[in-house]
Enzyme design. Sequence first.
Site, PDB file in Angstrom:
ATOM      1  N   ASP A  33       0.837  -1.196   0.000  1.00 23.50           N
ATOM      2  CA  ASP A  33       0.000   0.000   0.000  1.00 23.50           C
ATOM      3  C   ASP A  33       0.877   1.253   0.000  1.00 23.50           C
ATOM      4  OD1 ASP A  33      -2.015  -1.758   0.114  1.00 23.50           O
ATOM      5  OD2 ASP A  33      -2.761  -1.176   2.103  1.00 23.50           O
ATOM      6  N   SER A  82     -16.959   4.865   0.140  1.00 25.53           N
ATOM      7  CA  SER A  82     -15.775   4.496   0.920  1.00 25.53           C
ATOM      8  C   SER A  82     -15.761   5.361   2.173  1.00 25.53           C
ATOM      9  CB  SER A  82     -14.491   4.659   0.114  1.00 25.53           C
ATOM     10  OG  SER A  82     -14.625   5.627  -0.858  1.00 25.53           O
ATOM     11  N   LEU A  83     -14.657   5.380   2.865  1.00 23.23           N
ATOM     12  CA  LEU A  83     -14.603   6.121   4.118  1.00 23.23           C
ATOM     13  C   LEU A  83     -13.410   7.059   4.101  1.00 23.23           C
ATOM     14  CD1 LEU A  83     -15.197   3.228   6.684  1.00 23.23           C
ATOM     15  CD2 LEU A  83     -16.710   5.180   6.329  1.00 23.23           C
ATOM     16  N   GLU A 114     -16.960   0.790  15.564  1.00 22.99           N
ATOM     17  CA  GLU A 114     -16.933  -0.604  15.094  1.00 22.99           C
ATOM     18  C   GLU A 114     -15.538  -0.923  14.584  1.00 22.99           C
ATOM     19  OE1 GLU A 114     -19.867  -0.835  11.954  1.00 22.99           O
ATOM     20  OE2 GLU A 114     -21.183   0.491  13.085  1.00 22.99           O
ATOM     21  N   LYS A 116     -12.794  -2.087  12.078  1.00 26.07           N
ATOM     22  CA  LYS A 116     -12.763  -2.118  10.618  1.00 26.07           C
ATOM     23  C   LYS A 116     -12.006  -3.379  10.220  1.00 26.07           C
ATOM     24  CE  LYS A 116     -11.830   0.934   6.699  1.00 26.07           C
ATOM     25  NZ  LYS A 116     -11.052   0.024   5.867  1.00 26.07           N
ATOM     26  N   ASP A 118     -10.490  -6.185   8.037  1.00 24.63           N
ATOM     27  CA  ASP A 118      -9.893  -6.070   6.718  1.00 24.63           C
ATOM     28  C   ASP A 118     -10.336  -7.225   5.828  1.00 24.63           C
ATOM     29  OD1 ASP A 118      -8.429  -4.698   4.948  1.00 24.63           O
ATOM     30  OD2 ASP A 118      -6.464  -5.337   5.689  1.00 24.63           O
ATOM     31  N   GLU A 182     -19.012  -7.151   5.438  1.00 23.46           N
ATOM     32  CA  GLU A 182     -17.650  -7.488   5.036  1.00 23.46           C
ATOM     33  C   GLU A 182     -17.469  -9.008   5.037  1.00 23.46           C
ATOM     34  OE1 GLU A 182     -15.935  -4.724   4.484  1.00 23.46           O
ATOM     35  OE2 GLU A 182     -13.796  -5.221   4.588  1.00 23.46           O
ATOM     36  N   TYR A 234     -22.631  -4.678   8.635  1.00 18.82           N
ATOM     37  CA  TYR A 234     -22.420  -3.423   9.346  1.00 18.82           C
ATOM     38  C   TYR A 234     -23.309  -2.283   8.858  1.00 18.82           C
ATOM     39  CZ  TYR A 234     -19.129  -2.741   5.444  1.00 18.82           C
ATOM     40  OH  TYR A 234     -18.558  -2.668   4.218  1.00 18.82           O
ATOM     41  N   LYS A 298     -18.979   6.216  13.559  1.00 21.54           N
ATOM     42  CA  LYS A 298     -20.118   6.692  12.768  1.00 21.54           C
ATOM     43  C   LYS A 298     -21.035   7.542  13.639  1.00 21.54           C
ATOM     44  CE  LYS A 298     -20.044   2.411  10.069  1.00 21.54           C
ATOM     45  NZ  LYS A 298     -20.627   1.092   9.859  1.00 21.54           N
ATOM     46  N   LYS A 322      -7.428   4.772  10.804  1.00 16.73           N
ATOM     47  CA  LYS A 322      -6.586   3.683  10.310  1.00 16.73           C
ATOM     48  C   LYS A 322      -5.416   3.436  11.249  1.00 16.73           C
ATOM     49  CE  LYS A 322      -6.860   2.043   6.457  1.00 16.73           C
ATOM     50  NZ  LYS A 322      -7.014   2.511   5.093  1.00 16.73           N
ATOM     51  N   CYS A 416      26.654 -26.978  10.438  1.00 15.29           N
ATOM     52  CA  CYS A 416      26.370 -25.848  11.326  1.00 15.29           C
ATOM     53  C   CYS A 416      27.279 -24.673  10.952  1.00 15.29           C
ATOM     54  CB  CYS A 416      26.626 -26.256  12.783  1.00 15.29           C
ATOM     55  SG  CYS A 416      26.518 -24.883  13.937  1.00 15.29           S
ATOM     56  N   CYS A 419      29.874 -24.282  14.139  1.00 15.40           N
ATOM     57  CA  CYS A 419      30.883 -25.271  14.556  1.00 15.40           C
ATOM     58  C   CYS A 419      31.179 -26.296  13.468  1.00 15.40           C
ATOM     59  CB  CYS A 419      30.450 -25.968  15.847  1.00 15.40           C
ATOM     60  SG  CYS A 419      29.039 -27.063  15.633  1.00 15.40           S
ATOM     61  N   CYS A 434      21.821 -28.626  14.970  1.00 15.48           N
ATOM     62  CA  CYS A 434      23.232 -28.941  15.154  1.00 15.48           C
ATOM     63  C   CYS A 434      23.289 -29.866  16.366  1.00 15.48           C
ATOM     64  CB  CYS A 434      24.019 -27.657  15.409  1.00 15.48           C
ATOM     65  SG  CYS A 434      25.657 -27.986  16.062  1.00 15.48           S
ATOM     66  N   CYS A 440      29.047 -26.774  20.612  1.00 14.82           N
ATOM     67  CA  CYS A 440      28.806 -25.715  19.617  1.00 14.82           C
ATOM     68  C   CYS A 440      28.791 -24.348  20.315  1.00 14.82           C
ATOM     69  CB  CYS A 440      27.483 -25.962  18.906  1.00 14.82           C
ATOM     70  SG  CYS A 440      27.039 -24.653  17.753  1.00 14.82           S
TER      71      CYS A 440
HETATM   72  S1  IVH Z   1     -19.066   1.445   6.761  1.00 14.25           S
HETATM   73  C1  IVH Z   1     -20.213   4.610   4.024  1.00 14.25           C
HETATM   74  N1  IVH Z   1     -18.244  -0.181   8.632  1.00 14.25           N
HETATM   75  O1  IVH Z   1     -14.167  -0.299   4.935  1.00 14.25           O
HETATM   76  C2  IVH Z   1     -19.663   3.642   4.956  1.00 14.25           C
HETATM   77  N2  IVH Z   1     -17.088  -0.184   6.562  1.00 14.25           N
HETATM   78  O2  IVH Z   1     -13.117   2.126   3.533  1.00 14.25           O
HETATM   79  C3  IVH Z   1     -19.235   2.441   4.262  1.00 14.25           C
HETATM   80  N3  IVH Z   1     -15.266  -1.805   6.418  1.00 14.25           N
HETATM   81  O3  IVH Z   1     -15.745  -0.599   1.834  1.00 14.25           O
HETATM   82  C4  IVH Z   1     -18.648   1.420   5.062  1.00 14.25           C
HETATM   83  N4  IVH Z   1     -15.518  -2.636   8.436  1.00 14.25           N
HETATM   84  O4  IVH Z   1     -15.135  -2.742   3.125  1.00 14.25           O
HETATM   85  C5  IVH Z   1     -18.061   0.267   7.375  1.00 14.25           C
HETATM   86  N5  IVH Z   1     -17.645  -1.601  10.366  1.00 14.25           N
HETATM   87  C6  IVH Z   1     -17.465  -1.160   9.121  1.00 14.25           C
HETATM   88  C7  IVH Z   1     -16.452  -1.668   8.282  1.00 14.25           C
HETATM   89  C8  IVH Z   1     -16.289  -1.154   7.002  1.00 14.25           C
HETATM   90  C9  IVH Z   1     -14.825  -2.707   7.316  1.00 14.25           C
HETATM   91  C10 IVH Z   1     -14.682  -1.593   5.079  1.00 14.25           C
HETATM   92  C11 IVH Z   1     -15.676  -1.748   3.951  1.00 14.25           C
HETATM   93  C12 IVH Z   1     -15.655  -0.447   3.202  1.00 14.25           C
HETATM   94  C13 IVH Z   1     -14.340   0.121   3.602  1.00 14.25           C
HETATM   95  C14 IVH Z   1     -14.394   1.624   3.537  1.00 14.25           C
END
Ligand code: IVH
Length: 696
Positions: A33, A82-83, A114, A116, A118, A182, A234, A298, A322, A416, A419, A434, A440
């Site tokens: 990443d 996305s977030l 909550e 997150k 992966d 997820e 979620y 949230k 993150k 080894c 030794c 060994c 040794c």
């Molecule tokens: S909420 C608009 N809640 O994170 C909110 N996302 O970067 C949309 N993810 O695509 C997502 N755990 O794959 C939410 N408790 C959680 C999550 C979660 C993992 C992932 C999800 C999303 C990504 C956003």
Amino acid sequence: MSDTPIQRAEALREQLRMHNYRYHVLDDPIVSDAEYDALMRELRSIEAEHPELITPDSPTRRVGNAPSEKFAKVRHPVAMLSLGNAFDEADVRAWRERVLRLLGEDAQLTFTVEPKIDGLAIALTYVNGAFVRGATRGDGEVGEDVTANLRTLASIPLVMLATGSSDGADSAIPTSIEVRGEVYMRIAEFERLNERLAAAGERVAANPRNAAAGSLRQKDAAVTASRPLRFFAYAVGPFEGIALNSQWGTLQYLKGRGFPINRDARQFTDFEEALAYCHDWMRRRDVLEYEVDGVVIKIDSFGQQRELGVAGRDPRWAIAWKFPARETTSRLINITVNVGRTGVMTPNAEIEPVNLGGVMVRNASLHNADYISQRDIRIGDYVTVKRAGDVIPYIIGPIVDRRDGTEQVWQMPATCPDCGTPLERAEGEVAWRCPNVAGCPAQLIRRVEHFVSRGAMDIAGLGEKQAVFFVEQGLIKDIADLYVLQEKDLAALEGYGAKKISNLLTAIEESKQRPLTRVIVALGIRFVGESVAQALTQRFRSLLALMAATEAEIDAIDGIGPEIAASIEAYFQAPVNRALIEKLIGLGVRSEAEAQAEPLGDQLAGQTFVITGTLAGMSREQAAELIAAHGGKVTGSVTKKTHYLLIGSDPGGTKYAKAVEFGVPLLDEAGLLRLLGSVEPTPPDDGVVGQIAMDL
Ligand code: IVH
């Protein structure tokens, strides 16, 4: 780099498109990443300086990736967002400030926090309670239809549960609803899958996320079915026929309808408490069964969420905090072997230094020779490197597609490295050893380091440097020789004057009085750490009695299994070790447990305790004695039969995780003392006794 900005921008776009494709479509990225982000940053900065170079299809203009051709496309009726990211507490505070600016300073906010996890986001459509379609997120607008594959996941209800209302939430079945969540893989299950793939000569996945994505996006649903995929819900997309007003209410509703929700989600009205919970998460990361890359905070109320709306791709009502990445890629420069104190050879990867979660990593473990050959890890490969908590960084596997043909296959040396003795491998074992245990030098140095370490004889001023000196100068031939060292032997130690020498000799002399448990730990018997040593001390009370014990007698001790018992017996059967112990005793090292304390009571009769972490007011040995003096027992590992886990700061991850898994109550020092009080204690309902420092 004499490229013009226009050429460089074009080259970057091409690379980024390729990496996007590998990540999102093939589930097989070849850069970390961090490397990806660096390319993206460079392109952004060129585009910022030369806005005329921006093309509409530039990767900087778009998030996510188009779906592949493998599956039918599904247009999400409402985009999957996305977030926005936060990287520290200040970012999260700034997010809340913005929310308050938009909603008005006196807005009442409730938050959900909550984990997150992966994995990869999916959307499940239910019509009249029946699962009809499941799709991946794709680019957020259009995803892939993976219904057949999702049907194989046990954690995805095919029919929504109609009965049972959780927390009084609406229990009606909607005419239609999209449930979002997820798909992920637990770490242990991911590792087992990789073992299986490696053994079958197939490509291993770099991490649980890629493994989950790759497993879900199989053409053959039977393959998906064979993979350990899990799901948690979620959020919801569009729905009809029910009323949902908040994130928390939605989670409870989904739970009641049969969807797994994360049990560690929490609701907070106090922002500071929400932040504290986020910090807890960062610390707990290492004891979790799954990878989390952060926490999601949230705004709970859907009304406020609507008011806040979306900025670009990211809702203003949520933010992802993150955690620092724990995985990256680097280049494997060389493989060397380390000789352990029991002679085991551990291959060590020398890698190009990389920053991994704030630490520069130059070396990483490769576990053993089979690990290297099964994964076909070659010198010169680009490799995925992982570091989790206190665990030594290790190599997950090679990035095969980055090979240029110059990579070299590695083999365990025949002898080894220290030794020169030919290495041996016992039938059925993965480790090469060994066999020159007594002669040794590398093994002896490691044994000395262990013997003098803090949890063992704790000899201040004696570390690796001194151990190497003593062994290389021929001053010691075994660990007992430490106790015959004299002033003149140490004179040649670099930087040691009379004072330092006398301090060191005093420290060595004083160590003879360490309690028996420490002496047992110091011997360095395989599998014998503090808790096993404690159990052995309690049972046998002297080194000579322990030396005479049979495997069956050792195996009968609570918390000691057959593998550990066999290892202990094998150690004490070896003539070199018996001679060593007699020599240590002859030199005055303590070989008997302190006189057993008079029983002080029987409050703990029949109760089994396991101790973990550092206690504030007493040592672990003292705690064990205290428990024993009141009729209780201390064992080495948490099982279903354990009554309490006595927990201090920095507890061991396995014991804590096991206690949580088996529902064993946690006890702190104050709680222990309370148990010893005259009042017969009853644990409260939540199973937590005493004040638990939740700094896990
Ligand atoms: S909420 C608009 N809640 O994170 C909110 N996302 O970067 C949309 N993810 O695509 C997502 N755990 O794959 C939410 N408790 C959680 C999550 C979660 C993992 C992932 C999800 C999303 C990504 C956003």
